[in-house]
Design an enzyme around this catalytic site. Structure first.
Site, PDB file in Angstrom:
ATOM      1  N   GLU A 165      -1.413  -9.267   3.434  1.00  0.00           N
ATOM      2  CA  GLU A 165      -1.281  -9.786   4.807  1.00  0.00           C
ATOM      3  C   GLU A 165      -2.627 -10.144   5.435  1.00  0.00           C
ATOM      4  O   GLU A 165      -2.681 -10.987   6.324  1.00  0.00           O
ATOM      5  CB  GLU A 165      -0.513  -8.779   5.686  1.00  0.00           C
ATOM      6  CG  GLU A 165      -1.249  -7.498   6.073  1.00  0.00           C
ATOM      7  CD  GLU A 165      -1.174  -6.380   5.031  1.00  0.00           C
ATOM      8  OE1 GLU A 165      -0.943  -6.677   3.844  1.00  0.00           O
ATOM      9  OE2 GLU A 165      -1.382  -5.208   5.400  1.00  0.00           O
ATOM     10  N   HIS A 212      -3.561  -5.343   0.294  1.00  0.00           N
ATOM     11  CA  HIS A 212      -2.967  -5.867   1.539  1.00  0.00           C
ATOM     12  C   HIS A 212      -2.985  -7.395   1.554  1.00  0.00           C
ATOM     13  O   HIS A 212      -3.942  -7.990   2.063  1.00  0.00           O
ATOM     14  CB  HIS A 212      -3.742  -5.349   2.751  1.00  0.00           C
ATOM     15  CG  HIS A 212      -3.602  -3.880   2.972  1.00  0.00           C
ATOM     16  ND1 HIS A 212      -2.723  -3.359   3.886  1.00  0.00           N
ATOM     17  CD2 HIS A 212      -4.212  -2.830   2.373  1.00  0.00           C
ATOM     18  CE1 HIS A 212      -2.805  -2.029   3.861  1.00  0.00           C
ATOM     19  NE2 HIS A 212      -3.700  -1.686   2.945  1.00  0.00           N
ATOM     20  N   CYS A 261       0.844  -1.203   0.000  1.00  0.00           N
ATOM     21  CA  CYS A 261       0.000   0.000   0.000  1.00  0.00           C
ATOM     22  C   CYS A 261       0.878   1.252   0.000  1.00  0.00           C
ATOM     23  O   CYS A 261       1.504   1.539  -1.006  1.00  0.00           O
ATOM     24  CB  CYS A 261      -0.994  -0.071   1.150  1.00  0.00           C
ATOM     25  SG  CYS A 261      -2.510   0.803   0.757  1.00  0.00           S
TER      26      CYS A 261
END
Ligand code: GLN
Length: 533
Positions: free
Chosen positions: A512, A510, A384
């Site tokens: 993650e 993202h 990001c």
């Protein structure tokens, strides 16, 4: 099964006892026994969601596929269960009140005085039952944030009391998590705080069915018996949860302690033989017996509080285990990185991750880091804002666009290589208005991203307002940084990479948020692989 069963997890004595991990571990065991389970978190603060909270206040803001900005515990739920959560899985006091007040303004309660009981508690109960509706789940585990006795959690506790009364104890049980502190001076484990905290629950009209006692040292049967006696809890239902080295061991500990069996017995549900947890055990084996180790830098501005990057650090654990590699994450403060010390600060790192973030603080350090990784051929993953910094750096130092920047930081820059998305220009409210949740991305065939994902169509989660500015597309492509992932509907650039580099990827999304124990995210897995090589 016809009825949905409800398990509530409350906490006493202190915060941070790990209710989220206990809830996730229990859910994992029940799931392994064949039950479909979901977990919900009720947060007692007035923010409508944690999206507007500074990470220093509350750790990371976790984003669900359906675009909800939620508590970081939902990340644990997904990482353990490998099942997506949604907006319904996280409810705050702010959201409850907002709904009730909106209804009041519409006239839904016309003529009535709107009160905490029954209006707020009814709305809380509605939200709890909502996750259980639609025959999707056999068991809903609801974690009540905060600590019993807090003024803020009273309406939640009262709602649980009412639900227990409405549904009966075979359909609704309470697990209370407390701490048994060890006093090293006298060499004793103390149960008094637990006794008091159960008393606080009893005063609120709730008899917990199960106690989970967090402790540094193993509890003997005398202590369990004493706690049982003082709290009216069955002795077998007093369960210890002793400190372990990794949160991923907790499900197996809870299996040994028979937490899952006890829950099923109380809920009058069948208990199968030993649940199959082969994949989980294999993960733990790899995690604990690494063949390699790499030192990776995580460059961010909230590094004082590792919870601010929870999903990233967990993704490193999943991808490390997959690669049989211990990932030593070095948290480096982006504000500490300067042009003078960057070489020294980042020296020796086998991989570099530049973290997401907002605003100008620490941005220069992130840009310098991207340059260092690019010039020194060190595997780089920018997430990001991390990707945006890589773009800014490339614009300045390779395209020679002096002063190129993101308009988030410098709205007057001559080269706005990162700019506000068109649909964001009219947005003034800060809460829940970013580009949030899952969006499609088409990956260019033959790119590194394509090799990593092994497919061209993916969906990834987002949380941002700014984007790569299309105007500069050709300039970047012609000079070696290429957009390799594009949103097929809006054309927004989602992935940038440098094909000439060993491993250099920036993602606007993202990854993650969607890495789990069973399915570590391919970007992280491949990044660690590149770091090892
Ligand atoms: N601040 C940037 C944006 O809004 C990046 C956000 C992030 O890193 N999550 O676009």
């Amino acid at each position: 099964m016809t009825e949905v069963k409800y398990v509530f997890v409350t906490g006493g004595v202190t915060s941070s006892l790990g209710k989220g991990i206990i809830s996730s571990s229990l859910a994992k065991l029940l799931q392994a026994r064949g039950y479909s389970v979901t977990i919900q978190k009720l947060d007692p603060y007035i923010n409508v969601d944690p999206g507007t909270l500074n990470p220093y206040e509350h750790g990371e803001c976790y984003v669900t596929l359906d675009g909800a900005e939620t508590d970081l515990d939902l990340g644990h739920y997904e990482r353990f269960l490998n099942v997506p959560t949604s907006q319904a899985n996280n409810v705050t006091t702010g959201r409850i009140y907002q709904t009730v007040i909106n209804k009041e303004r519409k006239g839904d309660y016309l003529g009535k005085t709107v009160q905490i009981i029954p209006h707020i508690t009814d709305e809380i109960k509605r939200r709890i039952k909502l996750v259980g509706s639609g025959n999707k789940f056999d068991i809903v585990i609801t974690e009540i944030g905060g600590t019993v006795g807090d003024m803020e959690s009273l309406p939640y506790i009262e709602s649980v009391r009412q639900l227990k009364w409405e549904l009966g104890s075979r359909n609704c049980i309470v697990i209370h998590l407390t701490l048994v502190p060890y006093l090293s001076a006298s060499g004793e484990l103390k149960t008094k705080p637990t006794q008091h905290s159960v008393k606080a629950l009893l005063e609120a009209g709730i008899q917990p069915e199960i106690l989970v006692l967090r402790t540094e040292k193993s509890l003997n049967n005398d202590i369990k018996r004493k706690v049982a006696l003082f709290t009216n809890v069955e002795e077998k239902a007093v369960i210890e949860s002793v400190d372990v080295t990794t949160i991923y061991e907790v499900p197996l500990k809870m299996l040994d302690e028979q937490l899952d069996r006890t829950v099923l017995r109380k809920l009058e549900l069948p208990v199968s033989e030993e649940p199959p947890l082969a994949e989980w055990r294999e993960f733990l084996k790899r995690l604990k017996n690494p063949k390699h180790s790499v030192r990776v830098g995580l460059i961010g501005k909230y590094v004082e509080l590792p919870d601010a990057y929870k999903s990233i650090s967990e993704s490193f654990i999943h991808s490390g285990a997959r690669n049989e590699c211990k990932v030593d994450v070095e948290y480096i403060h982006s504000e500490d990185i300067t042009a003078e010390n960057v070489n020294e600060k980042l020296h020796g790192l086998k991989g570099i991750l530049v973290a997401p973030g907002f605003g100008s603080r620490g941005i220069d350090g992130k840009i310098l880091t991207a340059k260092y990784a690019r010039e020194n051929n060190i595997p780089f993953l920018g997430i990001c804002l991390g990707m945006q910094c890589a773009v800014i750096e490339f614009a300045r130092n390779v395209l020679h666009l002096d002063g190129a920047h993101s308009t988030e930081i410098n709205h007057k820059t001559r080269y706005p290589v990162i700019d506000l998305m068109e649909e964001q220009k009219s947005v003034s409210d800060k809460g829940g208005t970013m580009r949030l949740g899952g969006y499609k991305c088409s990956i260019a065939k033959g790119s590194l991203a394509h090799k990593i994902y092994g497919k061209t169509d993916i969906i990834e989660r987002h949380r941002h307002r700014y984007e790569f500015n299309d105007r500069f597309n050709d300039d970047f492509k012609n000079n070696g940084m290429v957009p390799s992932g594009i949103n097929p509907e809006s054309n927004l650039v989602e992935i940038m990479e440098i094909p000439d580099h060993k491993w250099f990827i920036g993602v606007q999304f993202h990854p993650e948020y969607s890495s789990t124990v069973v399915n570590p995210h391919p970007l992280f897995v491949n990044f660690i692989k590149a770091c090892i090589e």
